[in-house]
Design a protein around this motif. Sequence first.
Motif: not given
Length: 401
Positions: A206-209, A227-231, A235-237, A365-368
């Motif tokens: 979950k990506l939020s802010s 490709n939206l997994m960027q800092p 929004g919330e994804h 940076s964080w890693i998936y």
Amino acid sequence: MKHVKGSKRRLVLLTLVMIILIMCSVGCGGPITGSLRGMRIFVTRGQDDVARGATDSSRYVPASGDSSSIPGDFFQPKDITIAFDKVWFPTRTAYDSMVDEDTNEENIDGDCLFIKDRETIPTEGFFKPIDSFTTVTASTSDAYTPASNPAYGETYYGVLVDIVYYEYEMEDFSLRWYTQDHGDYLAKDVLIKTPDSTVWEFPYFKLSSGDLTFVVETSRKTVSPGNLMQPSTSGEHYFCITTDGLQDGPSGIRDAWESFFDPILIAGHATPSNPNPLENPNTINIFDEDENEAQYYLFQMCLNTDSDFSVNRYNGLHLSPGITADQDEDDTLTYAAFLNIINTNINDTDNDVRDPLDSFPDDNSWIYTGVSPVGSGMDTRFGYIDFEDNPQGEFSPGAGW
């Protein structure tokens, strides 16, 4: 008295002759025959338990040497369960119909066929030991027993397998990947059962802010492309924990468990003497009723989820990138350890064990962490137990398994 003694001698000799005749009828007159009592279907997780069958090369993890060349950690499941919709043995007519269907896709080895449209599968011309939702677990001591038996004297060509989901049981938690819709679940759903839960739930990133976390939700969420997994994404994804074809955008890499999305017609295993099994499939010959040597027919399927790093066989639950530079295939995985790998990759930017192969250049940076099931294909074998309780066919000691 002499007449009586002579009669006794003749009686003894006659008895001996009858015993010899009976022994010859059993031991010298060929195999014992009788009525077929049933069929047993097994699922195994280890390659050592079953010989090579049809594989899809895309399910191999690329290996170029020792385990340090593989970007991730691998953990063998304690157990696996496969949910089937179909295990069908086709007659020649049904087999040829599927091979001739233009929409189906042959795998690279020429030993199996992916049925791209379920509507093109013939409804007739099969023995159907599994014809509805059925689960088979590898560790179960009692194999699945179909309600019906194959027809005497029939010949079948390969096997059609349609999987609903496959499930890995780890040390204290389980993961499940759906390959088609069933009940409340959809194809591409990834589910988890944590140590503190008795129900299946939905794991996501979950990506939020700008903050990425691993979460477990009680309901399905809409998955965003990777490709939206960027800092900087607003929004919330939610993102799938397994590479789902959206990881790097709508035109991204193939799904990590795509090989079993479609029903598979398994023809056999390519060999130098039979380089194209689809043209020359393995045949399953059922004895005639008056010559039946099979007490029980046996059919076994294996997903090959066991690992052996010494021979470059990397199977099981794959977490990529891992945090173990020199891993052993006997390493176990608890839920706490599972979370530790994920959270280390996300949060511990100063941790030296993170990304040991230096696959991600940005150390700040964080890693998936991709969580994927890995197995080197679906292997099958067919045989029978004779009336002296000996395995025969592909289960026999001399069959090379």
